[in-house]
Design a protein around this motif. Structure first.
Motif, PDB file in Angstrom:
ATOM      1  N   SER A 180      -7.370  18.297   1.001  1.00 54.37           N
ATOM      2  CA  SER A 180      -7.195  18.548  -0.427  1.00 54.37           C
ATOM      3  C   SER A 180      -7.500  17.267  -1.187  1.00 54.37           C
ATOM      4  CB  SER A 180      -5.754  18.996  -0.723  1.00 54.37           C
ATOM      5  OG  SER A 180      -4.851  17.946  -0.390  1.00 54.37           O
ATOM      6  N   GLN A 181      -7.418  17.351  -2.507  1.00 52.18           N
ATOM      7  CA  GLN A 181      -7.616  16.153  -3.311  1.00 52.18           C
ATOM      8  C   GLN A 181      -6.499  15.138  -3.064  1.00 52.18           C
ATOM      9  OE1 GLN A 181      -8.085  17.343  -7.406  1.00 52.18           O
ATOM     10  NE2 GLN A 181     -10.242  17.849  -7.136  1.00 52.18           N
ATOM     11  N   ASN A 182      -5.288  15.636  -2.843  1.00 51.14           N
ATOM     12  CA  ASN A 182      -4.186  14.727  -2.531  1.00 51.14           C
ATOM     13  C   ASN A 182      -4.453  13.965  -1.241  1.00 51.14           C
ATOM     14  OD1 ASN A 182      -2.538  15.187  -4.749  1.00 51.14           O
ATOM     15  ND2 ASN A 182      -1.592  16.973  -3.823  1.00 51.14           N
ATOM     16  N   LEU A 183      -5.001  14.658  -0.237  1.00 50.06           N
ATOM     17  CA  LEU A 183      -5.322  14.002   1.025  1.00 50.06           C
ATOM     18  C   LEU A 183      -6.365  12.906   0.818  1.00 50.06           C
ATOM     19  CD1 LEU A 183      -5.277  13.757   4.143  1.00 50.06           C
ATOM     20  CD2 LEU A 183      -7.092  15.475   4.180  1.00 50.06           C
ATOM     21  N   ARG A 184      -7.390  13.195   0.023  1.00 50.21           N
ATOM     22  CA  ARG A 184      -8.424  12.190  -0.214  1.00 50.21           C
ATOM     23  C   ARG A 184      -7.843  10.961  -0.921  1.00 50.21           C
ATOM     24  NH1 ARG A 184     -13.483  14.654   0.843  1.00 50.21           N
ATOM     25  NH2 ARG A 184     -12.973  16.446   2.156  1.00 50.21           N
ATOM     26  N   GLU A 185      -6.903  11.208  -1.820  1.00 49.80           N
ATOM     27  CA  GLU A 185      -6.264  10.075  -2.505  1.00 49.80           C
ATOM     28  C   GLU A 185      -5.378   9.297  -1.537  1.00 49.80           C
ATOM     29  OE1 GLU A 185      -5.540   7.446  -5.529  1.00 49.80           O
ATOM     30  OE2 GLU A 185      -6.990   9.068  -5.441  1.00 49.80           O
ATOM     31  N   GLU A 186      -4.696   9.996  -0.649  1.00 54.72           N
ATOM     32  CA  GLU A 186      -3.875   9.322   0.362  1.00 54.72           C
ATOM     33  C   GLU A 186      -4.735   8.473   1.291  1.00 54.72           C
ATOM     34  OE1 GLU A 186      -1.783  12.502   2.219  1.00 54.72           O
ATOM     35  OE2 GLU A 186      -0.573  12.950   0.459  1.00 54.72           O
ATOM     36  N   LEU A 187      -5.901   8.995   1.647  1.00 60.66           N
ATOM     37  CA  LEU A 187      -6.847   8.232   2.464  1.00 60.66           C
ATOM     38  C   LEU A 187      -7.256   6.944   1.755  1.00 60.66           C
ATOM     39  CD1 LEU A 187      -9.162  11.065   3.827  1.00 60.66           C
ATOM     40  CD2 LEU A 187      -7.993   9.366   5.231  1.00 60.66           C
ATOM     41  N   LYS A 188      -7.547   7.074   0.476  1.00 60.72           N
ATOM     42  CA  LYS A 188      -7.957   5.896  -0.303  1.00 60.72           C
ATOM     43  C   LYS A 188      -6.842   4.858  -0.352  1.00 60.72           C
ATOM     44  CE  LYS A 188      -9.553   4.601  -4.942  1.00 60.72           C
ATOM     45  NZ  LYS A 188      -9.910   5.129  -6.294  1.00 60.72           N
ATOM     46  N   GLN A 189      -5.628   5.311  -0.629  1.00 59.25           N
ATOM     47  CA  GLN A 189      -4.499   4.391  -0.713  1.00 59.25           C
ATOM     48  C   GLN A 189      -4.219   3.728   0.639  1.00 59.25           C
ATOM     49  OE1 GLN A 189      -2.766   3.572  -3.500  1.00 59.25           O
ATOM     50  NE2 GLN A 189      -4.140   4.838  -4.711  1.00 59.25           N
ATOM     51  N   ALA A 190      -4.319   4.506   1.719  1.00 55.64           N
ATOM     52  CA  ALA A 190      -4.029   3.966   3.049  1.00 55.64           C
ATOM     53  C   ALA A 190      -5.034   2.902   3.448  1.00 55.64           C
ATOM     54  CB  ALA A 190      -4.015   5.091   4.085  1.00 55.64           C
ATOM     55  N   ARG A 191      -6.314   3.173   3.233  1.00 53.41           N
ATOM     56  CA  ARG A 191      -7.327   2.188   3.658  1.00 53.41           C
ATOM     57  C   ARG A 191      -7.294   0.934   2.778  1.00 53.41           C
ATOM     58  NH1 ARG A 191     -11.239   5.620   0.853  1.00 53.41           N
ATOM     59  NH2 ARG A 191     -12.292   4.359  -0.728  1.00 53.41           N
ATOM     60  N   GLN A 192      -6.969   1.113   1.486  1.00 50.62           N
ATOM     61  CA  GLN A 192      -6.849  -0.063   0.627  1.00 50.62           C
ATOM     62  C   GLN A 192      -5.659  -0.925   1.039  1.00 50.62           C
ATOM     63  OE1 GLN A 192      -6.778   1.462  -3.403  1.00 50.62           O
ATOM     64  NE2 GLN A 192      -9.006   1.619  -3.502  1.00 50.62           N
ATOM     65  N   LYS A 193      -4.560  -0.266   1.410  1.00 50.70           N
ATOM     66  CA  LYS A 193      -3.398  -1.001   1.900  1.00 50.70           C
ATOM     67  C   LYS A 193      -3.741  -1.739   3.192  1.00 50.70           C
ATOM     68  CE  LYS A 193       0.978  -2.122   1.911  1.00 50.70           C
ATOM     69  NZ  LYS A 193       1.560  -2.975   0.855  1.00 50.70           N
ATOM     70  N   ALA A 194      -4.488  -1.063   4.078  1.00 49.44           N
ATOM     71  CA  ALA A 194      -4.893  -1.697   5.335  1.00 49.44           C
ATOM     72  C   ALA A 194      -5.769  -2.909   5.076  1.00 49.44           C
ATOM     73  CB  ALA A 194      -5.631  -0.681   6.209  1.00 49.44           C
ATOM     74  N   GLN A 195      -6.663  -2.804   4.112  1.00 49.94           N
ATOM     75  CA  GLN A 195      -7.545  -3.933   3.807  1.00 49.94           C
ATOM     76  C   GLN A 195      -6.767  -5.104   3.197  1.00 49.94           C
ATOM     77  OE1 GLN A 195     -11.688  -2.650   2.286  1.00 49.94           O
ATOM     78  NE2 GLN A 195     -10.445  -0.822   2.043  1.00 49.94           N
ATOM     79  N   GLU A 196      -5.779  -4.799   2.371  1.00 48.75           N
ATOM     80  CA  GLU A 196      -4.942  -5.862   1.804  1.00 48.75           C
ATOM     81  C   GLU A 196      -4.202  -6.616   2.906  1.00 48.75           C
ATOM     82  OE1 GLU A 196      -2.351  -4.050  -0.986  1.00 48.75           O
ATOM     83  OE2 GLU A 196      -3.958  -3.460  -2.382  1.00 48.75           O
ATOM     84  N   LEU A 197      -3.629  -5.852   3.834  1.00 50.04           N
ATOM     85  CA  LEU A 197      -2.922  -6.480   4.951  1.00 50.04           C
ATOM     86  C   LEU A 197      -3.886  -7.261   5.838  1.00 50.04           C
ATOM     87  CD1 LEU A 197      -0.560  -3.509   5.892  1.00 50.04           C
ATOM     88  CD2 LEU A 197       0.149  -5.704   4.943  1.00 50.04           C
ATOM     89  N   ALA A 198      -5.095  -6.731   6.019  1.00 47.00           N
ATOM     90  CA  ALA A 198      -6.086  -7.409   6.851  1.00 47.00           C
ATOM     91  C   ALA A 198      -6.477  -8.751   6.251  1.00 47.00           C
ATOM     92  CB  ALA A 198      -7.316  -6.528   7.018  1.00 47.00           C
ATOM     93  N   VAL A 199      -6.659  -8.787   4.951  1.00 47.78           N
ATOM     94  CA  VAL A 199      -7.012 -10.045   4.285  1.00 47.78           C
ATOM     95  C   VAL A 199      -5.883 -11.066   4.425  1.00 47.78           C
ATOM     96  CG1 VAL A 199      -7.478 -11.122   2.054  1.00 47.78           C
ATOM     97  CG2 VAL A 199      -8.614  -8.988   2.655  1.00 47.78           C
ATOM     98  N   ALA A 200      -4.644 -10.609   4.220  1.00 42.75           N
ATOM     99  CA  ALA A 200      -3.495 -11.504   4.348  1.00 42.75           C
ATOM    100  C   ALA A 200      -3.360 -12.021   5.775  1.00 42.75           C
ATOM    101  CB  ALA A 200      -2.216 -10.791   3.919  1.00 42.75           C
ATOM    102  N   ALA A 201      -3.522 -11.131   6.760  1.00 45.20           N
ATOM    103  CA  ALA A 201      -3.419 -11.546   8.162  1.00 45.20           C
ATOM    104  C   ALA A 201      -4.540 -12.495   8.545  1.00 45.20           C
ATOM    105  CB  ALA A 201      -3.441 -10.311   9.060  1.00 45.20           C
ATOM    106  N   ARG A 202      -5.730 -12.218   8.053  1.00 43.81           N
ATOM    107  CA  ARG A 202      -6.861 -13.104   8.348  1.00 43.81           C
ATOM    108  C   ARG A 202      -6.615 -14.506   7.808  1.00 43.81           C
ATOM    109  NH1 ARG A 202     -11.948 -12.503   4.638  1.00 43.81           N
ATOM    110  NH2 ARG A 202     -10.296 -13.303   3.294  1.00 43.81           N
ATOM    111  N   ASN A 203      -6.133 -14.588   6.579  1.00 42.31           N
ATOM    112  CA  ASN A 203      -5.886 -15.906   5.985  1.00 42.31           C
ATOM    113  C   ASN A 203      -4.816 -16.671   6.756  1.00 42.31           C
ATOM    114  OD1 ASN A 203      -7.766 -15.269   4.026  1.00 42.31           O
ATOM    115  ND2 ASN A 203      -6.242 -14.599   2.526  1.00 42.31           N
ATOM    116  N   GLN A 204      -3.738 -15.979   7.125  1.00 44.02           N
ATOM    117  CA  GLN A 204      -2.655 -16.630   7.862  1.00 44.02           C
ATOM    118  C   GLN A 204      -3.127 -17.105   9.237  1.00 44.02           C
ATOM    119  OE1 GLN A 204       0.425 -17.483   7.214  1.00 44.02           O
ATOM    120  NE2 GLN A 204       0.923 -16.460   5.300  1.00 44.02           N
ATOM    121  N   LEU A 205      -3.814 -16.227   9.969  1.00 45.41           N
ATOM    122  CA  LEU A 205      -4.258 -16.577  11.311  1.00 45.41           C
ATOM    123  C   LEU A 205      -5.329 -17.671  11.283  1.00 45.41           C
ATOM    124  CD1 LEU A 205      -4.421 -13.061  13.001  1.00 45.41           C
ATOM    125  CD2 LEU A 205      -3.000 -14.978  13.725  1.00 45.41           C
ATOM    126  N   THR A 206      -6.232 -17.586  10.325  1.00 44.56           N
ATOM    127  CA  THR A 206      -7.285 -18.606  10.221  1.00 44.56           C
ATOM    128  C   THR A 206      -6.692 -19.984   9.961  1.00 44.56           C
ATOM    129  OG1 THR A 206      -8.862 -16.972   9.371  1.00 44.56           O
ATOM    130  CG2 THR A 206      -9.383 -19.282   8.995  1.00 44.56           C
TER     131      THR A 206
END
Length: 237
Positions: free
Chosen positions: A33-59
């Motif tokens: 549904s449209q709600n699912l597509r929005e949830e997908l967008k929110q989930a992947r954006q959250k994952a990317q935010e965490l990935a950037v933070a983890a990359r900076n810390q580990l680097t």
């Protein structure tokens, strides 16, 4: 302190990545549904935010010359785990793009995929991302607009992985594991083998008991036949 922060970020990243995979599996199914597509967008954006933070810390931690040998070894293990999470996220994002193109929401629907999943997916996303309400009023063409953003974000994740390799060179084959390869499988196999061994012993015991009973029956039958023959011989004589 940096190691603990990295562990916390990776733990959150792994949960959101798992949530994203769960959501991707429902695209094109009865829960789409449209709600699912929005949830997908929110989930992947959250994952990317965490990935950037983890990359900076580990680097920063891995490029610190003052880090001890043991702590560096642990950071390298976290780096390998982080790289694996990013690879999984990129694969799932590509899968979401393919399914989104195959099953657009703003055109007559194709036959749904029999994913075996039905109903809402908000509860799973909310638990993974600590969001109380994952219901959104999505635009009519959210899938069309979002797929363009998704394609760009896939390229960004690929560039992030490339930059990581350039900034911090940690070959995966040089990272030592905390336990022997396949230790969990070996323990499972050993438990299973011991169980099978016990079953075989019990079966052997049962077989031995049956053999003893059978031998006793045969011996008794032979004895009775011998007695009968002896009586017959005595009468004839």
């Amino acid at each position: 302190m940096a190691k603990e922060e990295c562990k916390a970020l990776l733990d959150a990243l792994s949960k959101v990545t798992a949530c994203y995979r769960h959501l991707v599996l429902t695209v094109g199914g009865t829960a789409d549904s449209q709600n699912l597509r929005e949830e997908l967008k929110q989930a992947r954006q959250k994952a990317q935010e965490l990935a950037v933070a983890a990359r900076n810390q580990l680097t920063a931690a891995l490029r610190d010359k003052a880090v001890g040998r043991e702590e560096r070894a642990e950071l390298e293990r976290l780096w390998v785990l982080f790289s694996s999470c990013l690879e999984i996220l990129e694969v799932d994002m590509r899968r979401a793009l393919e399914l989104g193109l195959e099953f657009p929401l703003n055109v007559p629907r194709k036959p749904l995929i029999q994913t075996g999943m039905s109903g809402g997916t908000s509860a799973v996303a909310a638990r993974a991302m600590s969001v109380q309400n994952m219901k959104y009023e999505a635009e009519r063409d959210i899938d069309v607009l979002d797929l363009k953003d998704l394609e760009n974000e896939i390229n960004q994740v690929g560039e992030m992985m490339y930059e990581m390799e350039m900034k911090v060179n940690v070959p995966q084959w040089t990272v030592e594991a905390k336990q022997d390869p396949g230790a969990e499988l070996k323990s499972t196999i050993s438990v299973g083998a011991s169980s099978i061994g016990m079953i075989e012993v019990e079966e052997h015991k049962s077989f031995c008991d049956i053999s003893k009973v059978l031998a006793g029956v045969i011996f008794t039958a032979v004895l009775l036949v011998a007695i009968i023959l002896a009586v017959c011989v005595a009468k004839l004589s």
